[in-house]
Design a protein around this motif. Structure first.
Motif, short mmCIF file in Angstrom:
data_model
loop_
_atom_site.label_atom_id
_atom_site.label_comp_id
_atom_site.label_asym_id
_atom_site.label_seq_id
_atom_site.Cartn_x
_atom_site.Cartn_y
_atom_site.Cartn_z
N ALA A 3 4.91 5.16 0.69
CA ALA A 3 5.80 4.60 -0.45
C ALA A 3 7.07 4.12 0.14
O ALA A 3 7.74 4.69 1.04
N ARG A 4 7.65 2.83 -0.39
CA ARG A 4 8.77 2.58 0.04
C ARG A 4 9.86 3.28 -0.51
O ARG A 4 11.39 3.03 -0.14
N ILE A 5 9.86 3.40 -1.88
CA ILE A 5 10.59 4.08 -2.72
C ILE A 5 9.94 5.43 -3.19
O ILE A 5 9.07 5.20 -3.92
N THR A 35 8.82 5.64 -9.80
CA THR A 35 9.42 4.81 -8.95
C THR A 35 10.59 4.10 -9.68
O THR A 35 11.58 3.62 -9.11
N LEU A 162 4.59 -5.62 -8.17
CA LEU A 162 5.29 -4.25 -8.27
C LEU A 162 4.85 -3.16 -7.50
O LEU A 162 5.71 -2.73 -6.45
N LEU A 166 6.39 -2.43 -3.54
CA LEU A 166 6.90 -0.96 -3.40
C LEU A 166 6.07 -0.01 -2.72
O LEU A 166 6.52 1.16 -2.43
N VAL A 168 3.48 1.77 -4.13
CA VAL A 168 3.29 3.09 -4.90
C VAL A 168 2.15 3.76 -4.34
O VAL A 168 1.00 3.11 -4.41
#
Length: 180
Positions: A3-5, A35, A162, A166, A168
């Motif tokens: 995950a990027r965040i 997130t 999204l 991101l 996820v």
């Protein structure tokens, strides 16, 4: 890929918990929502703009549109979440939800299913609907349903961007496009 965040962990701020409660109804919030909660305003707007309530189209049709749109966008996370949470309730058999990912015809689509799936595919490919398809859609669906079908396809293209943008991470137990 990771995950990027990183999704936020509890305890959640009161406004964030209130946003989770709108959709999750007491269940633990999904990684996607945790997130997005890094931006509580964005989370609140996303929850307020959803189309998962009782709308003008049957739940089965809603979920087929969502599954096909997310599959076309390669959004395995969102596709898997919807299969796990809604497919059985919506009367979508395993061969049918698998077909939304592969593009195959399981031989069980109704005329309405086929039209809705064709709409999603045309919007995905061209960002518009040609007059011939629109005439067929308008002969089957009421105007409020047509608005909802197009809006669902567009909304889930945005959600696909999204979750893919991101990165996820996949929810435990949610199906994947194909066995890995």
């Amino acid at each position: 890929m990771s995950a990027r965040i990183t999704p936020i962990d509890p305890p959640y701020a009161a406004d964030v918990q209130a946003s989770f409660d709108i959709v999750m109804r007491g269940a633990p919030p999904l990684k996607l929502f945790r997130t997005i909660a890094h931006n509580p305003r964005a989370l609140q707007r996303m929850m307020a703009g959803g189309l998962l309530d009782r709308g003008s189209i049957p739940m089965r049709l809603r979920e087929l549109v969502i599954l096909r749109a997310t599959a076309l966008c390669g959004a395995e996370y969102e596709w898997g979440v919807h299969v796990a949470a809604f497919a059985q309730k919506a009367g979508i058999a395993p061969a049918e939800w698998a077909a939304t990912a592969s593009g195959a015809d399981p031989g069980t689509w109704s005329d309405e299913d086929r039209l809705a799936l064709e709409l999603v595919e045309q919007l995905h490919a061209h960002y518009r609907v040609d007059d011939a398809l629109w005439a067929r859609l308008a002969g089957t669906f009421a105007e409020d349903q047509l608005v909802e079908l197009v809006m669902l396809a567009g909304q889930y293209h945005g959600i696909a961007m999204l979750v893919n943008g991101l990165r996820v991470e996949h929810e435990p137990g949610a199906p994947r496009f194909a066995a890995r």
